[in-house]
Write an enzyme that holds these catalytic residues in place. Structure first.
Site, short mmCIF file in Angstrom:
data_model
loop_
_atom_site.label_atom_id
_atom_site.label_comp_id
_atom_site.label_asym_id
_atom_site.label_seq_id
_atom_site.Cartn_x
_atom_site.Cartn_y
_atom_site.Cartn_z
N HIS A 104 21.47 30.81 20.60
CA HIS A 104 21.77 31.82 19.59
C HIS A 104 23.27 32.02 19.43
O HIS A 104 24.08 31.54 20.23
CB HIS A 104 21.11 33.16 19.96
CG HIS A 104 21.69 33.78 21.20
ND1 HIS A 104 21.36 33.37 22.46
CD2 HIS A 104 22.60 34.77 21.37
CE1 HIS A 104 22.03 34.06 23.35
NE2 HIS A 104 22.81 34.93 22.72
N ASP A 106 25.77 35.42 18.82
CA ASP A 106 25.61 36.86 19.00
C ASP A 106 25.65 37.64 17.68
O ASP A 106 26.50 37.37 16.83
CB ASP A 106 26.67 37.40 19.95
CG ASP A 106 26.43 36.92 21.37
OD1 ASP A 106 25.26 36.72 21.74
OD2 ASP A 106 27.43 36.74 22.10
N HIS A 255 24.91 29.61 22.21
CA HIS A 255 24.82 29.69 23.67
C HIS A 255 23.42 30.12 24.08
O HIS A 255 22.63 30.60 23.26
CB HIS A 255 25.89 30.61 24.24
CG HIS A 255 25.83 32.02 23.75
ND1 HIS A 255 26.27 32.39 22.50
CD2 HIS A 255 25.35 33.15 24.32
CE1 HIS A 255 26.07 33.69 22.34
NE2 HIS A 255 25.50 34.18 23.43
N ARG A 273 30.24 42.50 28.72
CA ARG A 273 30.51 41.72 27.49
C ARG A 273 31.15 42.57 26.42
O ARG A 273 30.70 43.69 26.15
CB ARG A 273 29.22 41.13 26.94
CG ARG A 273 29.47 40.20 25.75
CD ARG A 273 28.19 39.68 25.14
NE ARG A 273 27.96 40.28 23.84
CZ ARG A 273 26.83 40.18 23.15
NH1 ARG A 273 25.81 39.50 23.66
NH2 ARG A 273 26.71 40.74 21.97
#
Ligand code: OGA
Ligand code: MN
Length: 282
Positions: A104, A106, A255, A273
């Site tokens: 995917h 983000d 990723h 993150r």
């Protein structure tokens, strides 16, 4: 400041050694890091010691930050930081136990998907928990002719949490969070706003359909496209060391998280993150 840059694979990725990101980088150093990010798509900064505020400050050099739709999985004091953590309190995950079980990009389900994400490894398990990255410029450049023709000029429909129904052990968005993320569409072939290069922009976790096609055709083309994008020669799997800060480009790379040990009670992986906002794809 100078640093050493070591490519990590043929596909993409480079490690950067000798930079301390807890302090502001001077302009020439920042420019060199920025260019390396455009060239390698994924940077791994080794041996970082960052407070949330320092992590945020470095991230903001690249643009404004997004608050993740899972707004109950963020740090209270710093909502720009999403917890990617297997830690549980009172039987409940404190963050997202993984960032993504399928390939995917983000928040590709927003009108303005992310420019890039910075994931900081605070507690890293001895084994497991690698993150895969894949180069979507290469996927574009090697598209088989029939597939290239099938997606030419087409737009994909993106929706948060496509595969969540099958992943009952995993935290998902609640109804209020889902209501704030209606489906959007983006061109399946996009042009990177900084490099001008074209890449495939579709992913198994969030792209649910090709606009304007019957469902069967759309499903068939997407599954062929996802298989193509997952070819091993486009990918690099990062084996984390504690204190790595990884910065990937969500515009031209996908990723995936390795979840094989997620159910193991001895498995602890704790990360922070940040997500940098990008432009609407074109
Ligand atoms: C993320 C993500 C992968 C991982 O944080 O966006 O997808 O390996 N993480 O945790
Ligand atoms: Mn992710």
């Amino acid at each position: 400041m100078s640093f050493t840059l070591n490519p990590l694979s043929e596909a993409l990725g480079a490690e950067i050694v000798g930079l301390d990101l807890s302090r502001p980088l001077d302009k020439p150093t920042f420019d060199a890091v920025h260019q390396a990010h455009l060239d390698y798509l994924v940077l791994v900064f080794r041996e970082q010691d960052l407070t949330p505020a320092q992590h945020i400050a470095f991230s903001e050099r690249f643009g404004p930050l997004d608050i993740h739709p899972a707004d109950d999985a963020v740090l209270t004091e710093h909502p720009e930081i999403l917890l990617v953590s297997t830690r549980r309190e009172n039987g409940r995950y404190i963050g997202l136990p993984d960032g993504g079980p399928k390939w995917h990009s983000d928040i590709s389900y927003r009108e303005k998907p992310s420019l890039g994400s910075m994931l900081y490894g605070i507690e890293i398990p001895e084994e497991g928990g690698n993150t895969g990255f894949a180069n979507m410029y290469k996927a574009y450049e090697t598209l088989p002719a029939d597939l290239a023709q099938a997606i030419e000029g087409k737009r994909g429909v993106f929706l948060a949490g496509r595969n969540n129904a099958k992943q009952t052990f995993r935290r998902t968005l609640n109804d209020a969070q889902k209501a704030k993320t209606p489906p959007v569409s983006h061109p399946i072939i996009r042009t990177h706003p900084e490099t001008g290069r074209k890449s495939v922009f579709a992913n198994e976790q969030h792209t649910i359909a090709i606009e304007g096609l019957p469902e069967d055709d759309s499903d068939a083309i997407l599954s062929e496209l996802f298989a193509h994008c997952a070819r091993p020669e486009f990918a690099y799997f990062h084996d984390w060391r504690p204190a790595d800060l990884t910065f990937w480009d969500n515009r031209c790379a996908l990723h995936i998280a390795d979840l094989t040990r997620l159910d193991d009670p001895a498995y602890l992986r704790h990360m922070h993150r940040t997500t940098i906002q990008g432009d609407a794809p074109f």
